[in-house]
Motif scaffolding. Structure first.
Motif, PDB file in Angstrom:
ATOM      1  N   ASP A 171      -4.972   4.377   3.826  1.00  0.00           N
ATOM      2  CA  ASP A 171      -4.817   3.780   2.493  1.00  0.00           C
ATOM      3  C   ASP A 171      -4.958   4.860   1.412  1.00  0.00           C
ATOM      4  OD1 ASP A 171      -4.874   1.360   3.909  1.00  0.00           O
ATOM      5  OD2 ASP A 171      -7.040   1.118   3.600  1.00  0.00           O
ATOM      6  N   VAL A 172      -3.981   4.924   0.499  1.00  0.00           N
ATOM      7  CA  VAL A 172      -4.046   5.870  -0.621  1.00  0.00           C
ATOM      8  C   VAL A 172      -4.096   5.115  -1.952  1.00  0.00           C
ATOM      9  CG1 VAL A 172      -2.815   7.715  -1.842  1.00  0.00           C
ATOM     10  CG2 VAL A 172      -2.864   7.687   0.660  1.00  0.00           C
ATOM     11  N   ALA A 173      -3.306   4.074  -2.075  1.00  0.00           N
ATOM     12  CA  ALA A 173      -3.272   3.273  -3.297  1.00  0.00           C
ATOM     13  C   ALA A 173      -2.689   1.919  -2.948  1.00  0.00           C
ATOM     14  CB  ALA A 173      -2.422   3.958  -4.368  1.00  0.00           C
ATOM     15  N   VAL A 174      -2.884   0.953  -3.839  1.00  0.00           N
ATOM     16  CA  VAL A 174      -2.305  -0.369  -3.614  1.00  0.00           C
ATOM     17  C   VAL A 174      -1.764  -0.892  -4.941  1.00  0.00           C
ATOM     18  CG1 VAL A 174      -4.510  -1.604  -3.869  1.00  0.00           C
ATOM     19  CG2 VAL A 174      -2.644  -2.650  -2.570  1.00  0.00           C
ATOM     20  N   ILE A 175      -0.611  -1.556  -4.847  1.00  0.00           N
ATOM     21  CA  ILE A 175       0.088  -2.045  -6.035  1.00  0.00           C
ATOM     22  C   ILE A 175       0.214  -3.551  -5.956  1.00  0.00           C
ATOM     23  CG2 ILE A 175       2.334  -2.066  -7.224  1.00  0.00           C
ATOM     24  CD1 ILE A 175       1.973   0.868  -5.243  1.00  0.00           C
ATOM     25  N   ALA A 176       0.013  -4.231  -7.069  1.00  0.00           N
ATOM     26  CA  ALA A 176       0.303  -5.658  -7.143  1.00  0.00           C
ATOM     27  C   ALA A 176       1.465  -5.852  -8.114  1.00  0.00           C
ATOM     28  CB  ALA A 176      -0.912  -6.435  -7.627  1.00  0.00           C
ATOM     29  N   ASP A 212       0.084  10.504  -9.202  1.00  0.00           N
ATOM     30  CA  ASP A 212       0.635  10.142 -10.518  1.00  0.00           C
ATOM     31  C   ASP A 212       1.232   8.740 -10.424  1.00  0.00           C
ATOM     32  OD1 ASP A 212       1.880   9.804 -12.915  1.00  0.00           O
ATOM     33  OD2 ASP A 212       3.164  11.599 -12.758  1.00  0.00           O
ATOM     34  N   THR A 213       0.573   7.790 -11.060  1.00  0.00           N
ATOM     35  CA  THR A 213       1.035   6.405 -10.975  1.00  0.00           C
ATOM     36  C   THR A 213       1.804   5.971 -12.217  1.00  0.00           C
ATOM     37  OG1 THR A 213      -1.055   5.612 -11.896  1.00  0.00           O
ATOM     38  CG2 THR A 213      -0.908   5.745  -9.504  1.00  0.00           C
ATOM     39  N   SER A 214       2.078   6.915 -13.117  1.00  0.00           N
ATOM     40  CA  SER A 214       2.638   6.512 -14.415  1.00  0.00           C
ATOM     41  C   SER A 214       4.026   5.881 -14.284  1.00  0.00           C
ATOM     42  CB  SER A 214       2.682   7.713 -15.365  1.00  0.00           C
ATOM     43  OG  SER A 214       3.380   8.773 -14.760  1.00  0.00           O
ATOM     44  N   PHE A 255       0.813  -1.211   0.000  1.00  0.00           N
ATOM     45  CA  PHE A 255       0.000   0.000   0.000  1.00  0.00           C
ATOM     46  C   PHE A 255       0.850   1.267   0.000  1.00  0.00           C
ATOM     47  CE2 PHE A 255      -3.253  -2.939   1.300  1.00  0.00           C
ATOM     48  CZ  PHE A 255      -4.443  -2.374   0.859  1.00  0.00           C
ATOM     49  N   VAL A 256       0.347   2.271  -0.702  1.00  0.00           N
ATOM     50  CA  VAL A 256       0.842   3.636  -0.535  1.00  0.00           C
ATOM     51  C   VAL A 256       0.059   4.213   0.635  1.00  0.00           C
ATOM     52  CG1 VAL A 256       0.999   5.932  -1.570  1.00  0.00           C
ATOM     53  CG2 VAL A 256       1.328   3.878  -2.991  1.00  0.00           C
ATOM     54  N   ARG A 257       0.762   4.786   1.606  1.00  0.00           N
ATOM     55  CA  ARG A 257       0.099   5.240   2.828  1.00  0.00           C
ATOM     56  C   ARG A 257       0.241   6.750   2.999  1.00  0.00           C
ATOM     57  NH1 ARG A 257      -2.455   1.772   4.787  1.00  0.00           N
ATOM     58  NH2 ARG A 257      -2.054  -0.452   4.459  1.00  0.00           N
ATOM     59  N   SER A 258      -0.759   7.336   3.597  1.00  0.00           N
ATOM     60  CA  SER A 258      -0.797   8.792   3.680  1.00  0.00           C
ATOM     61  C   SER A 258       0.286   9.336   4.603  1.00  0.00           C
ATOM     62  CB  SER A 258      -2.160   9.263   4.173  1.00  0.00           C
ATOM     63  OG  SER A 258      -2.335   8.907   5.526  1.00  0.00           O
ATOM     64  N   SER A 259       0.815  10.489   4.219  1.00  0.00           N
ATOM     65  CA  SER A 259       1.804  11.166   5.060  1.00  0.00           C
ATOM     66  C   SER A 259       1.158  12.326   5.810  1.00  0.00           C
ATOM     67  CB  SER A 259       2.956  11.687   4.191  1.00  0.00           C
ATOM     68  OG  SER A 259       2.460  12.612   3.237  1.00  0.00           O
ATOM     69  N   GLN A 260      -0.159  12.465   5.653  1.00  0.00           N
ATOM     70  CA  GLN A 260      -0.889  13.545   6.317  1.00  0.00           C
ATOM     71  C   GLN A 260      -1.924  12.943   7.255  1.00  0.00           C
ATOM     72  OE1 GLN A 260      -0.644  17.024   5.820  1.00  0.00           O
ATOM     73  NE2 GLN A 260       1.241  16.529   4.713  1.00  0.00           N
ATOM     74  N   PRO A 261      -2.124  13.557   8.424  1.00  0.00           N
ATOM     75  CA  PRO A 261      -3.136  12.996   9.331  1.00  0.00           C
ATOM     76  C   PRO A 261      -4.569  13.340   8.924  1.00  0.00           C
ATOM     77  CG  PRO A 261      -1.966  14.818  10.379  1.00  0.00           C
ATOM     78  CD  PRO A 261      -1.304  14.604   9.055  1.00  0.00           C
ATOM     79  N   LEU A 279       7.826   5.171  -5.740  1.00  0.00           N
ATOM     80  CA  LEU A 279       7.643   6.061  -6.893  1.00  0.00           C
ATOM     81  C   LEU A 279       6.344   6.856  -6.773  1.00  0.00           C
ATOM     82  CD1 LEU A 279       8.802   3.662  -9.773  1.00  0.00           C
ATOM     83  CD2 LEU A 279       9.985   5.718  -8.957  1.00  0.00           C
ATOM     84  N   ILE A 280       5.330   6.251  -6.197  1.00  0.00           N
ATOM     85  CA  ILE A 280       4.029   6.925  -6.143  1.00  0.00           C
ATOM     86  C   ILE A 280       3.940   7.900  -4.965  1.00  0.00           C
ATOM     87  CG2 ILE A 280       1.548   6.580  -5.805  1.00  0.00           C
ATOM     88  CD1 ILE A 280       1.820   3.921  -7.312  1.00  0.00           C
ATOM     89  N   SER A 281       4.467   7.493  -3.812  1.00  0.00           N
ATOM     90  CA  SER A 281       4.266   8.293  -2.583  1.00  0.00           C
ATOM     91  C   SER A 281       4.563   9.780  -2.762  1.00  0.00           C
ATOM     92  CB  SER A 281       5.095   7.723  -1.434  1.00  0.00           C
ATOM     93  OG  SER A 281       4.621   6.448  -1.081  1.00  0.00           O
ATOM     94  N   PRO A 282       5.707  10.152  -3.405  1.00  0.00           N
ATOM     95  CA  PRO A 282       5.990  11.586  -3.510  1.00  0.00           C
ATOM     96  C   PRO A 282       5.048  12.328  -4.457  1.00  0.00           C
ATOM     97  CG  PRO A 282       7.933  10.228  -4.033  1.00  0.00           C
ATOM     98  CD  PRO A 282       6.762   9.324  -3.994  1.00  0.00           C
ATOM     99  N   THR A 283       4.282  11.594  -5.279  1.00  0.00           N
ATOM    100  CA  THR A 283       3.402  12.273  -6.242  1.00  0.00           C
ATOM    101  C   THR A 283       2.025  12.581  -5.656  1.00  0.00           C
ATOM    102  OG1 THR A 283       2.306  10.306  -7.182  1.00  0.00           O
ATOM    103  CG2 THR A 283       4.501  10.858  -8.043  1.00  0.00           C
ATOM    104  N   VAL A 284       1.749  12.057  -4.462  1.00  0.00           N
ATOM    105  CA  VAL A 284       0.417  12.282  -3.888  1.00  0.00           C
ATOM    106  C   VAL A 284       0.330  13.722  -3.391  1.00  0.00           C
ATOM    107  CG1 VAL A 284      -1.286  11.494  -2.215  1.00  0.00           C
ATOM    108  CG2 VAL A 284       0.345   9.860  -3.195  1.00  0.00           C
TER     109      VAL A 284
END
Lengths: 766, 323
Positions: A92-97, A55-57, A41-47, A110-115
């Motif tokens: 939860d922000v996104a999930v990758i398989a 951006d998941t590209s 999972f991509v996890r939030s850095s904000q409460p 790669l995704i976390s900094p784009t959120v």
């Protein structure tokens, strides 16, 4: 020990003991499928923030990444669960398989900094988030029982008698405010989920969940027929209430559908730490009034419940009624529970679901009352606790009903003698030991339910008798470590009249082959699943008797069965083994017998308990040393004596950690939980103090199977209050928050000037 | 865990040259009990490309004595130290310190070299990156010590010489300060009191590897103690610890080395406490004087003033030689 029965009532090791200790038992994480992908999972850095972009590209272009789902996909699929807002650090922000865990982790990086986030006002104290004008944390949630939003759950209120008249008549009144923190289950096994959505739209999920009912709710949320969703819950590495599907099951199922591959996800302890439905935190105001002889006149309990960033919580509020309404005999009781949300770790079920915390507050208040009355706590409790037949209830909406059985009458005198109470109890601070430490002893009583809801929850079972007389038992109850399935097999063997060795549990925890069981929770499994097993075994037995009657030339009503042999009651040599009655189709015999049974809770059994704790306080270091714990539980008829004692002792050990060492530390500058899921900062007890053999009261309960009651959760209750009261007895200081760590003890003793960090949420500036 | 290369070192010089030539992209690995958790949680902004396994270096696991004292090879496990009668007989403070490190499993894996070089336990420093992002604190090249104005329950009560308020977590280090040990590396011998740095942990340079711990023969008639206060006796790090080595002539203390652990960014030698007892009759009054002297310069933070009375208690209770 009972001689009336052949199987139950005898100390019996868990049926899977050998496999557990030799590492052969299968847990969720032991299941794998060819071609499976691994999820991260991509996890939030904000409460607390709205997500404004992602951006998941770059991640999608990474070789080995097979599927990505973001909050945008979830919003479309699950509009009632996901709205594009994060509500705690680690949401939860996104999930990758991906083909490997490492590739999935790389994609997360790669995704976390784009959120992109649009921050919202954060709340770490429920007193602030409930103020008017505060940003609503969960707006617009609609459910069958709740209109509006999750932030402002309807207040739970239950009253009897006239609370004002009660206090007016009281000659002694005591009140206190207690804060209990959110304890982490810290199950040794984190949640593991393997899901396969195949080309026929058949979804199979292997998961460490406490509830096979999760399979049904998964089917509902995926919009599939129930028979298209197979949920397999093998043995759990503990649960304590923390093992539910959350939203993860939904997300991972779709990830499997989208990729056409099985997907596996194993949570980290950090993920469990923020999302495993910790115990909720709460402020509890209690006020108790009594006549001068100690007779209770009024109990008032106002609770403010912090549900963290979670939805729901109404049941926890409702269950908070149990303590005041079911533990003490009092004509005037008034309980109010308000609930709110904060931007902190998710709260939910934890061993005692709403009652555990209330019992800490009540147990410590009652000690103050006894002191003010100048009564020995043993005498005071003897006077005020409930007895069989008193009117009690679990929730605000339940009718008051007569208590079906109660063990207090023998528990209190038993522990009084076993602990040496009358020679050890003394005035606060009056006993300094030869080593310089201050000695203290304290006690608390507790009452806990052994069912989910009267006339509500359901369980079914089937018992299959094979042609050689061996038996399979099918139950939807998963085994979460308490030995639930062992007890059910014992009940099946006893009822059917076969040996325990001839009973094999079917595919444990598999919805494809087992009938429904709501969940292994609420200490209900013994009661409700046990009765379902009795009904199923009796059904099988009656079918066997019907086959035996013409053979033995005896009416069904005159038949008995023991060790798999059916016999005429008046002539036991006129008998036939089960194997002679089934399996021979050429003479018209059936090839197997299937007995079916179900059970809906008919009432609400409760289990009483008493705990005595003996401590030392080192006034030089502030250390609280637990020297002894004596516990008394109430199992009704004890199905399995050894396991009953272990369950009580395990709860007491958990209680020691809860009250003395386990901390939940939230940095309110950042919203990050500093006691993240590592065992160094979250100090779960690793070596138990002297936990004495518990006393087990056995009042036969008319509702339970063979008179038995569930005792799964109750062991955690009583120990915290008993230790807090013992600390008071040692040093004359009453603590009103947990955990009671050396910094707080030394501050209370005046050993230093300054402050100790308090887990009570610091006030937010408004 | 993010992938890395794992290479076995053939010798100390092999490890040192690989370390130097990696230009900071390699790290050495001994027992791994500290490093594995740090890597798993991705606590540092940089991640090693290579781990150089020291355990394959022959003859670096030993406990020897010579005319100069005790020599312990850097790869000696803490369990081996605990089990050594040589250590427990002549260097009991070291033996007792080793015995109180972590758990038996960790002591079976952890080495004395690794114990001295371990990272700090500050919960801001250790926060897992995967859960909303690590704290890039002063110790990681940032500009802020989050503990200074945050929740500093387990932090330094003796200030932050370089701005970071964490405490050195090594019990072994505390004992070795009292024992006046030296740390031998592949390039030099460093007195224990100069080995630690309040921000970088140790003064080890790039390409420098600890090879041995040398402990001089204690003065004749000396008495040693090591006491540690922690929440769970089964595993926890020290909230405070005290190691002492004193000599007495009849009842008079003629020399003393007193070290404090868990209370400052480096293990601290308390010359104030030593001065308070040298030349004095070693009794309860002297112990109390030493305790007061030791904490006189303490400057606790918002939430850790409780460590002051605990430290005093440990010093007061350090058994006097006559007891």
């Amino acid at each position: 020990m009972s001689t009336q029965y052949n199987v139950i009532g005898k100390p019996t090791p868990q049926l899977q003991s050998l496999d557990i200790v030799t590492g052969q038992e299968s847990y969720s994480n032991d299941f794998n499928l060819p071609g499976q992908l691994y999820a991260k999972f991509v996890r939030s850095s904000q409460p607390h923030a709205n997500i404004t972009g992602i951006d998941t590209s770059a991640a999608a272009a990474l070789p080995g990444v097979r599927g990505i789902m973001t909050y945008n996909d979830w919003k479309t699929l699950f509009p009632s669960l996901v709205d594009g807002r994060v509500r705690l650090i680690g949401d939860d922000v996104a999930v990758i398989a991906a083909d490997t865990v490492e590739i999935a982790e790389q994609a997360v990086e790669l995704i976390s900094p784009t959120v992109k986030y649009q921050p919202l006002q954060t709340y770490f104290d429920v007193q602030d988030s409930l103020k008017s004008g505060a940003v609503i944390i969960w707006p617009g949630k609609q459910t069958a029982t709740l209109q509006g939003n999750w932030d402002f759950l309807p207040a739970v209120h239950r009253a009897k008698g006239d609370i004002n008249a009660g206090f007016a008549s009281a000659s002694v009144t005591v009140s206190q405010t207690f804060y209990v923190p959110p304890q982490f289950h810290d199950s040794v096994e984190p949640r593991s989920i393997l899901v396969n959505w195949d080309q026929n739209n058949q979804v199979t999920m292997w998961a460490s969940f406490q509830s096979l009912g999760g399979g049904v709710s998964l089917a509902r949320s995926l919009g599939l027929p129930i028979n298209k969703v197979r949920c397999i819950c093998p043995r759990l590495g503990a649960g304590f209430g923390g093992k539910g599907p959350g939203n993860w099951g939904n997300y991972l199922a779709y990830l499997s559908k989208n990729t056409g591959r099985p997907v596996k996800f194993v949570a980290t302890m950090d993920e469990e730490n923020v999302q495993a439905l910790r115990m909720n935190a709460r402020y509890i105001d209690t006020k108790v009034g009594t006549a001068s002889d100690g007779t209770l006149a009024a109990i008032q309990c106002n609770t403010l419940l912090d549900n963290g960033a979670n939805t729901g919580g109404l049941t926890r509020a409702q269950n908070s009624v149990t303590g005041p309404f079911s533990t003490y005999e009092c004509p005037n009781i008034d309980v109010t529970v308000n609930s709110g949300l904060t931007n902190s770790v998710v709260r939910g079920a934890y061993r005692g679901y709403g009652n555990t915390k209330q019992q800490v507050a009540l147990g410590t208040t009652m000690d103050r009352v006894a002191e003010k009355l100048n009564m020995n706590p043993m005498d005071f409790y003897t006077k005020v606790v409930v007895k069989t037949g008193d009117l009690v209830c679990k929730r605000d909406t339940d009718p008051l009903a007569p208590l079906s059985s109660c063990g207090f009458q023998t528990q209190i005198p038993n522990l009084r003698a076993a602990s040496g109470w009358d020679t050890k109890w003394h005035a606060p601070g009056a006993n300094t030991l030869p080593n310089g430490n201050k000695h203290g002893i304290g006690m608390a009583c507790r009452m806990h339910w052994a069912a989910m809801m009267p006339n509500g929850s359901y369980s079914a079972a089937s018992v299959m008798v094979e042609s050689d007389g061996s038996v399979r038992l099918f139950t939807g109850a998963a085994d979460i470590g308490g030995g639930q399935t062992t007890c059910l097999a014992m009940i099946a063997a006893e009822t059917l009249g076969v040996s325990l060795a001839s009973v094999r549990l079917g595919d444990r925890g598999d919805t494809a082959t087992n009938p429904y069981h709501d969940s292994v929770s609420s200490s209900r499994t013994t009661y409700v699943a046990g009765n379902a097993v009795i009904n199923a075994a009796n059904d099988a037995k009656q079918q066997l008797f019907a086959l035996a009657a013409p053979v033995l030339k005896v009416p069904v009503s005159d038949l008995g069965i023991k060790n798999g042999v059916i016999y005429a009651i008046d002539n036991s040599s006129n008998s036939a083994p089960i194997s002679s009655l089934i399996g021979n189709a050429s003479v018209g015999q059936p090839c197997d017998i299937i007995g079916r049974g179900s059970y809906v809770e008919q009432g609400m059994p409760f289990s009483s308990g008493v705990v005595v704790a003996e401590v030392e306080v080192d006034t030089g270091t502030g250390e609280v040393i637990v020297d002894n714990i004596w516990g008394a539980t109430d199992s009704g008829f004890t199905l399995n004596p050894g396991m009953t004692e272990l369950q009580e002792q395990g709860g007491q050990i958990q209680g020691v950690g809860y009250v003395l060492t386990e901390a939940y530390i939230l940095d309110t500058n950042t919203g990050k939980c500093l006691t993240m899921g590592n065992p160094i900062d979250n100090r779960v007890v690793t070596i138990a103090p002297q936990i004495n053999k518990p006393y087990v009261a056995q009042p036969i309960d008319p509702l339970g199977p063979y008179g038995a009651k569930g005792i799964g959760e109750a062991g955690l209750m009583g120990t915290p209050a008993a230790i807090i009261n013992a600390i008071y007895n040692a040093i004359g200081v009453r603590f009103t928050e947990m955990p009671i760590t050396p910094d707080k003890v030394l501050l209370a003793l005046g050993a230093y000037q300054g402050s100790a960090y308090s887990e009570v949420p610091p006030k937010q500036v408004t | 865990m993010k992938p890395f290369n794992h290479v076995d070192a053939a010798s100390v010089s092999d490890a040192a040259s690989q370390l130097a030539s990696s230009k900071g992209t390699a790290q050495v690995l001994a027992g791994g009990t500290d490093l594995a958790g740090a890597l798993e949680d991705r606590i540092l902004p940089s991640y090693p490309a290579t781990l150089i396994n020291l355990k394959t270096i022959p003859n670096l696991d030993y406990i020897k004595t010579s005319s100069s004292g005790l020599q312990v090879g850097a790869l000696t496990t803490l369990s081996e130290i605990v089990n050594s009668t040589t250590v427990s007989g002549t260097y009991p403070a070291l033996s007792q310190a080793a015995r109180q490190v972590a758990t038996p499993q960790i002591r079976n894996m952890g080495t004395i070299g690794g114990n001295l070089c371990q990272g700090v336990r500050c919960w801001y420093y250790r926060y897992p990156d995967q859960m909303g992002g690590r704290y890039t604190c002063l110790r990681k090249g940032g500009t802020t010590c989050y503990a200074a104005s945050g929740i500093n329950t387990y932090h330094s009560i003796f200030g932050a010489p370089k701005g970071c308020y964490c405490v050195n977590p090594s019990d072994i280090a505390t004992a070795l300060v009292a024992l006046n040990a030296s740390i031998v590396t592949n390039s030099r011998t460093i007195p224990i009191e100069s080995f630690f740095d309040a921000l970088t942990g140790t003064v080890l340079q790039s390409g420098e590897v600890v090879t041995e711990v040398d402990v001089p023969i204690p003065p004749s008639g000396n008495k040693q103690t090591f006491t540690k206060f922690r929440i769970r006796k089964s595993i926890d790090f020290a909230i405070a610890s005290v190691a002492t080595m004193v000599t007495i002539d009849y009842r008079t203390c003629t020399s003393a080395r007193i070290a404090l652990g868990g209370v400052a960014p480096t293990p601290l030698r308390s010359t104030a406490a030593e001065t308070a007892i040298v030349g004095k009759t070693l009794d309860a009054n002297a112990a109390a004087a030493a305790a007061s002297a030791a904490v006189a310069s303490a400057t606790p933070l918002q939430y850790n003033a409780y460590k002051v009375p605990i430290l005093k208690t440990l010093l007061t209770r350090a058994p006097t030689p006559s007891s």
